[in-house]
Design a protein around this motif. Structure first.
Motif, short mmCIF file in Angstrom:
data_model
loop_
_atom_site.label_atom_id
_atom_site.label_comp_id
_atom_site.label_asym_id
_atom_site.label_seq_id
_atom_site.Cartn_x
_atom_site.Cartn_y
_atom_site.Cartn_z
N UNK A 156 -11.00 -3.30 -3.03
CA UNK A 156 -10.16 -4.19 -2.22
C UNK A 156 -9.94 -3.49 -0.88
N UNK A 157 -10.13 -4.23 0.21
CA UNK A 157 -10.02 -3.64 1.55
C UNK A 157 -8.97 -4.39 2.35
N UNK A 158 -7.99 -3.67 2.87
CA UNK A 158 -6.96 -4.27 3.71
C UNK A 158 -7.16 -3.90 5.16
N UNK A 159 -6.71 -4.76 6.04
CA UNK A 159 -6.71 -4.44 7.46
C UNK A 159 -5.74 -3.29 7.70
N UNK A 160 -6.18 -2.25 8.36
CA UNK A 160 -5.31 -1.11 8.63
C UNK A 160 -4.23 -1.47 9.63
N UNK A 161 -3.03 -1.01 9.39
CA UNK A 161 -1.91 -1.31 10.28
C UNK A 161 -1.62 -0.20 11.26
N UNK B 248 3.58 2.61 6.35
CA UNK B 248 3.39 1.21 6.75
C UNK B 248 4.59 0.35 6.35
N UNK B 249 5.10 0.54 5.15
CA UNK B 249 6.23 -0.27 4.69
C UNK B 249 7.51 0.08 5.43
N UNK B 250 7.62 1.34 5.88
CA UNK B 250 8.78 1.74 6.67
C UNK B 250 8.61 1.43 8.16
N UNK B 251 7.40 0.94 8.52
CA UNK B 251 7.07 0.67 9.93
C UNK B 251 7.36 1.89 10.79
N UNK B 252 6.94 3.06 10.29
CA UNK B 252 7.24 4.32 10.97
C UNK B 252 6.63 4.38 12.36
N UNK B 253 5.47 3.74 12.55
CA UNK B 253 4.78 3.79 13.84
C UNK B 253 4.78 2.43 14.54
N UNK B 254 5.60 1.51 14.05
CA UNK B 254 5.67 0.19 14.66
C UNK B 254 5.50 -0.90 13.61
N UNK B 255 6.11 -2.05 13.87
CA UNK B 255 6.08 -3.15 12.91
C UNK B 255 5.04 -4.18 13.32
N UNK B 256 4.15 -4.52 12.41
CA UNK B 256 3.12 -5.53 12.65
C UNK B 256 2.68 -6.07 11.30
N UNK B 257 2.29 -7.33 11.25
CA UNK B 257 1.88 -7.96 9.99
C UNK B 257 0.74 -7.21 9.32
N UNK B 258 -0.14 -6.59 10.12
CA UNK B 258 -1.28 -5.86 9.56
C UNK B 258 -0.83 -4.68 8.69
N UNK B 259 0.44 -4.26 8.85
CA UNK B 259 0.96 -3.16 8.02
C UNK B 259 0.92 -3.51 6.52
N UNK B 260 0.86 -4.80 6.20
CA UNK B 260 0.85 -5.21 4.79
C UNK B 260 -0.53 -5.15 4.17
N UNK B 261 -1.57 -4.99 4.97
CA UNK B 261 -2.93 -5.01 4.45
C UNK B 261 -3.18 -3.96 3.39
#
Length: 356
Positions: free
Chosen positions: A72-77, A97-110
């Motif tokens: 399974x491959x997710x888009x990197x956030x 990614x879940x903490x949005x440590x480097x910024x919040x974007x939908x791709x973080x969920x990939x």
């Protein structure tokens, strides 16, 4: 036996999902999420369960069994800067990614969603060439302020995928043997100097640098910008939106659509004509800058992204750059295929997955 690969690409109001057998697309869906659906969530991380369930429903609708998945491959956030390539999803990556440590974007969920599905199956989860890929030479990082070094944030996934395809199909050589300048033109525009497989310089497509685009202001006159900030005193959020989201074509013509621009020009709108010419001018100028980065040793220039379908724009750009190197136009941005190709390289033993 062919590999079964699921690819996941979360966007702000949709989640794209596709199923591949090796690099052959079997099906793809764009799962649209209404503003009413998303408004119930406090932030992007809290959308995790909702989006994951929507993906499972799509898989069931198409009659696939997740137990047959090879990867399974997710888009990197938005992660810390990392090298190009395929990365195995791990707990450190998911947490950031879940903490949005480097910024919040939908791709973080990939990556988190890919990992959850993969764990259920017992197969690996990967990300491929996220926007934070950083291969820049040190000299390219230096700006006029030590406090503000230049950063590498660009359309790495599509740029790298297109580079490999052009190298293979037109040069019969590995990407790592060639020098390309690649202009990805979509809602944002990024132009990278690819030197033997490394993007040694690129404009920060999210950081107010480069050509103006349908939604982004690009490089601005800095003293005038400072004067605007001190005079108008805009709210931080509004100011950021004016640079990325409501800049470029939206600011000039109140549209981010190439079709709208073409229609306005056909109606004799001189402002639209000038904005299109200015966009082409700025893209060509940045391409020429990257030719200097590569010291004139350029095997090809590649124009890609959604706006590469806009012949009027592409023609204006080519008029200014054909003297540099041959130009290949590869319209669109097949990110789902690029994700599958990355996983396939690892599954086939061509490339080794890296650790975050």
């Amino acid at each position: 036996m062919p590999f079964q690969i699921l690819t996941i690409n979360p966007g702000s109001t949709s989640t794209k999902v596709a199923w591949f057998e090796d690099d052959r697309l079997l099906w793809k869906d764009s799962l649209e999420h209404s503003s009413d659906q998303l408004s119930q969530f406090a932030n992007i991380a809290s959308q995790f369960e909702f989006r994951a369930q929507e993906i499972i429903k799509a898989i069931e609708k198409h009659g696939n069994d997740i137990k047959t998945l090879s990867a399974v491959v997710g888009r990197g956030g938005l992660l810390r800067p990392i090298p190009s390539g395929v990365f195995r999803v791990n707990e450190a990556m998911i947490q950031e990614l879940m903490e949005a440590k480097h910024g919040e974007h939908a791709s973080n969920l990939g990556a988190p969603i890919a990992s959850a599905i993969a764990q259920e199956v017992g197969c690996p989860a990967f990300i491929v060439d996220p926007v934070v890929v950083d291969e820049m030479d040190d000299v390219a990082r230096v700006s006029g302020w030590p406090e503000l070094p230049r950063k590498s944030i660009f359309h790495a996934l599509n740029q790298k995928a297109v580079a490999r395809r052009v190298a293979r199909d037109f040069f019969s050589l590995p990407y790592e043997k060639l020098n390309f300048i690649i202009a990805h033109m979509g809602g944002g525009i990024s132009i990278g100097a690819h030197k033997k497989g490394r993007v040694v310089d690129v404009n920060n497509a999210l950081g107010g640098e480069g050509p103006m685009s349908p939604e982004r202001a690009g490089t601005l006159p800095i003293m005038k910008l400072a004067e605007y900030i001190y005079t108008v005193k805009p709210e931080r959020k509004d100011f950021a939106k004016k640079l990325v989201g409501k800049g470029g074509w939206v600011a000039h013509l109140n549209t981010n659509s190439g079709r709208d621009i073409a229609a306005l020009i056909a109606q004799g709108n001189k402002d639209a004509e000038l904005v299109l010419k200015a966009t082409a001018y700025q893209v060509a100028k940045w391409i020429a800058q990257m030719a200097a980065v590569l010291e004139g040793d350029v095997d090809a220039i590649i124009i890609t992204g959604g706006l590469a379908n806009m012949n009027e724009l592409v023609d204006l750009i080519q008029e200014r750059i054909l003297w540099i190197a041959p130009v290949f136009v590869v319209p669109g941005e097949d990110e789902m295929l690029a994700l599958a190709e990355g996983a396939l390289r690892v599954l086939s033993g061509i490339e080794e997955a890296q650790s975050y």
